[in-house]
Motif scaffolding. Sequence first.
Motif, short mmCIF file in Angstrom:
data_model
loop_
_atom_site.label_atom_id
_atom_site.label_comp_id
_atom_site.label_asym_id
_atom_site.label_seq_id
_atom_site.Cartn_x
_atom_site.Cartn_y
_atom_site.Cartn_z
N ASN A 24 -78.89 17.51 70.43
CA ASN A 24 -78.46 18.85 70.83
C ASN A 24 -76.94 18.93 70.97
O ASN A 24 -76.33 19.92 70.55
CB ASN A 24 -79.13 19.25 72.15
N PHE A 28 -74.41 21.14 68.56
CA PHE A 28 -73.50 22.13 69.13
C PHE A 28 -72.06 21.85 68.75
O PHE A 28 -71.29 22.77 68.48
CB PHE A 28 -73.64 22.18 70.65
N HIS A 71 -77.50 26.26 70.33
CA HIS A 71 -77.14 26.86 71.61
C HIS A 71 -75.97 27.82 71.45
O HIS A 71 -75.16 27.68 70.52
CB HIS A 71 -76.82 25.77 72.65
N HIS A 76 -74.87 27.27 78.15
CA HIS A 76 -76.25 27.29 77.68
C HIS A 76 -76.72 25.86 77.40
O HIS A 76 -77.80 25.44 77.84
CB HIS A 76 -76.32 28.14 76.40
N LEU A 77 -75.91 25.10 76.70
CA LEU A 77 -76.26 23.73 76.35
C LEU A 77 -76.38 22.85 77.59
O LEU A 77 -77.38 22.14 77.77
CB LEU A 77 -75.20 23.16 75.41
N ASN A 80 -79.45 23.63 79.82
CA ASN A 80 -80.70 23.13 79.24
C ASN A 80 -80.80 21.61 79.30
O ASN A 80 -81.85 21.06 79.67
CB ASN A 80 -80.81 23.59 77.78
N GLY A 128 -82.04 27.94 71.18
CA GLY A 128 -82.02 27.21 72.44
C GLY A 128 -83.26 26.37 72.68
O GLY A 128 -84.33 26.64 72.14
N SER A 130 -84.62 26.08 75.61
CA SER A 130 -85.20 26.51 76.89
C SER A 130 -86.71 26.56 76.88
O SER A 130 -87.36 26.19 77.86
CB SER A 130 -84.64 27.89 77.27
#
Length: 216
Positions: A24, A28, A71, A76-77, A80, A128, A130
């Motif tokens: 992730n 990003f 993301h 946000h990253l 999560n 995302g 999430s």
Amino acid sequence: MIPLYDDNPTRRQALVVYALIAVNVLVFLHQISLSNPQLVQFLRAWAVIPREFFAFTNREVITLLSSQFLHGSWLHLIGNMWFLWIFGNNVEDRLGSVKFLIFYLICGAIAAITQSMFSPSSGIPLIGASGAIAGVMGAYIVRFPRAEIVTLVPIFIILTTIRIPALFFLGIWLVGQTVYAAMSNPGQPGVAYLAHISGFVAGIILFKLFEDDREI
């Protein structure tokens, strides 16, 4: 309330959790290296776009997985990945690494499909981890309801930490998501609350199908 860590030891290293966090972050970093036109094209190719997904499902089905690694911002990253770090290791410990990865990706896919069903004509990209992480949280509340979550909370102008049973911490989180979902329009830009709720419910339902009860 900000969870800091849980008082819940594991039996083995959470290798998949570590790998998911690493992937992730790397994705990003690639995103922020792109120019705005390149980023738009990148998101169009790899995010779930409801109207594209339902119009060209065979072509777009891969986005149910790829979108989970995209993301919108550092916040946000980090948010999560922080929740994945806290709750993911224990769930991976119970499921085993391979089952955990499959479980995680399925929960994320269910979350994206559910959100898309409530706004099938939307052209807004869904991105995302999430939904997948919400599934992990759903599994956690089933398997470890009494585990204590050390949580940072404000009391007037003072920040302090308290221990909250997972059943209450995650229950409060779910209630909050439900309230926000009722107040939001799923076809407008913003947080995909329905994805969070459906991912959480999927985690509760699927966990027992995946759980590994063998001791090591």
